[in-house]
Scaffold this motif. Sequence first.
Motif, PDB file in Angstrom:
ATOM      1  N   THR A  48       0.835  -1.208   0.000  1.00 55.41           N
ATOM      2  CA  THR A  48       0.000   0.000   0.000  1.00 55.41           C
ATOM      3  C   THR A  48       0.867   1.253   0.000  1.00 55.41           C
ATOM      4  O   THR A  48       0.579   2.233  -0.702  1.00 55.41           O
ATOM      5  N   ASP A 166      -5.845  -0.805  -4.967  1.00 57.61           N
ATOM      6  CA  ASP A 166      -5.337  -1.470  -3.763  1.00 57.61           C
ATOM      7  C   ASP A 166      -6.308  -2.554  -3.322  1.00 57.61           C
ATOM      8  O   ASP A 166      -7.367  -2.255  -2.784  1.00 57.61           O
ATOM      9  N   GLU A 167      -5.952  -3.805  -3.588  1.00 56.72           N
ATOM     10  CA  GLU A 167      -6.800  -4.950  -3.272  1.00 56.72           C
ATOM     11  C   GLU A 167      -8.245  -4.723  -3.686  1.00 56.72           C
ATOM     12  O   GLU A 167      -9.158  -4.757  -2.864  1.00 56.72           O
TER      13      GLU A 167
HETATM   14 MG   LIG Z   1      -2.199  -2.683   2.119  1.00 61.22          MG
END
Ligand SMILES: [Mg+2]
Lengths: 220, 389
Positions: A48, A166-167
């Motif tokens: 991240t 992000d994911e």
């Molecule tokens: Mg993360």
Amino acid sequence: MQTLVSAQELTKVYNRGVEEVRALDGVTFDLQKGDFVAITGASGAGKTTLLHLLGCMDIPTSGELLMNGQSTRGLSDSALTRMRREQVGFVFQHFGLLPTLTVMENMTLPALFSKRDAKESAKELLEKVGMTHRRNHRPNQLSGGEMQRVAIARALINCPQILLADEPTGNLDSVNGEAILQLFHQLNRDGLTIIVVTHNPTLANATQRQLVLRDGRLVP
Amino acid sequence: MTFTKFAFQNMLRRKLRTFVTMAGVAVAVAALFSLLAFQRGYQNGMRDELDRLGAHVLVVPKGCPYDAASMALHGASWPCYLKMGYLEQVRKTQGVSVAAPVFMNALYGANGEQTVYLGINDDIRAVKRAWKIEGALPAQTGDIMLGATAAKNLHAQRGREYSLPGLEGVKGRVCGVLAPTQGADDNFFYMPLADAQRLFKRQGQLTHILVRLQDPNSMDDVVGALRGCEAGMEMNIVPLTHLFRTIQGMVNSTRLLLGCIALVALLVAGAGVSNTVLMAVTERTREIGVMRATGASMSDIFRLIWLETALICVIGGVIGVVVALAGAQSLEGWLRNQLPFSPTGALIHPELSVMFACLVGAAALGSVAGLLPAWRASRLSPIEAIRAT
Ligand SMILES: [Mg+2]
Ligand SMILES: Nc1ncnc2c1ncn2[C@@H]1O[C@H](COP(=O)(O)OP(=O)(O)OP(=O)(O)O)[C@@H](O)[C@H]1O
């Protein structure tokens, strides 16, 4: 081939009390226009953190990031804001839709900030992510997969060159995750550069290239 | 979508909290508005009252209650009298232009309704310059001139005779009707001075003398001369302009206090708004991070939060003004009972400019109250905000 992103010795150090956390430690890589890249690694590896640096949301402790060959070192907050507006689109695991706004309003919010009229491109994008029939609904009336598709449309409304996610499938079941993956493939075929942080092996293996992080360093 | 619409929708997310905050602003603005409207109303009322009265100085009998001026203005029965002979002395005093003798008496009917009779002579014309008379002043015995309201109540026609209320067996021939003055004069019955003195069995006596000066600025000298004249000990000299100024001064000092209270209320309300929006900013930290990530600049966030604060204050201000307008009537009644002296006209005078000033005040309050939360929100770093849970 055109180098879009060039990360050189990117290092990010957090100070947690007396403890120093080297979330990123000398990360160097180049991305070409049209790349579809996955960033993987264990929890806490710095994925991240790296994505935030690429998205001009944060500045590295040391090292340099070049976007389109242009250095981002020492840029002011407003210059970084402009980078975020024009160069990148961001997609979050938690979708990040604003609850008071409709699908259409959520999508066009970045255009409000950049003072552009996005009516037409919004319609096109809605079509592309298959949410036209839900344009006037609010986020609480949507499923997770639908919310994520709206969030992707929002990230693309200002026509960025790079999509950072992000994911994006972290909160979705496999069916919806698969749909998002298909959408990414389609967008990538249309020329969009995509960088996605993921724990999902299907998603990771579907990309052209993987950057694996371990304790803030790239695994060769 | 516009910033304003966006801010408005955000404002409505916590309806109860927003409403309570708004109510605080509304109360403060209503207080301020009423106060300003009262100031205008009272000042105008007092000025009109003075104009209507026409006299600069009121001469009343010694030993009369302090509110003799109010009695002379609004009509009442008098407990004490002046000798006719004093009139000449007043007239002869240096600086006096006109001295009009008046004999006033109020009679009460079975239901408590008041009829006020005024004995006057031709001198009254020089004092009551604003009077417009349809017909003539009462000059002959048996003549009666009616105030506009009195005439309307009697359905009086000029030249005809009517029995006079409260005076059994007495009739009066209507010689004139006074055009409306918007004051107590409208309710009075006017008759020749001698008639009034005879009817109320007070021959050679007066209740008060209305005095106009050659130069209103020489008030102090003339009042001194009047007090020093032979009959000075028997008379009470009331300088009306001074009296009005004194009353107004009294009211002004309370108003200052009330003004301070309203101001404090406004500040407290502003702090409340600040606090509410600060809370909202904390709750929405992650959203603010998302907006920053999607291209909102610091000033965009500042503007959004600041607008929300301003909206709360402006809407609260509008509610406050509406509430104050709606409550003006009851406030007016209450004030009339509290004040030492109330003019006949409206006490609360809600002018458009006052309304505008209050709304501008509310907007200014919102602008200031919004600075802190807007600054706080704009200073949030995008990543901290996004990582917040
Ligand atoms: Mg993360
Ligand atoms: N604001 C911060 N202050 C201190 N340490 C931080 C901060 N943000 C992140 N870290 C630390 O930096 C390291 C990398 O965090 P990061 O969020 O990038 O990991 P990640 O790879 O995304 O993990 P996950 O897969 O769990 O999301 C972690 O050890 C984390 O605790």
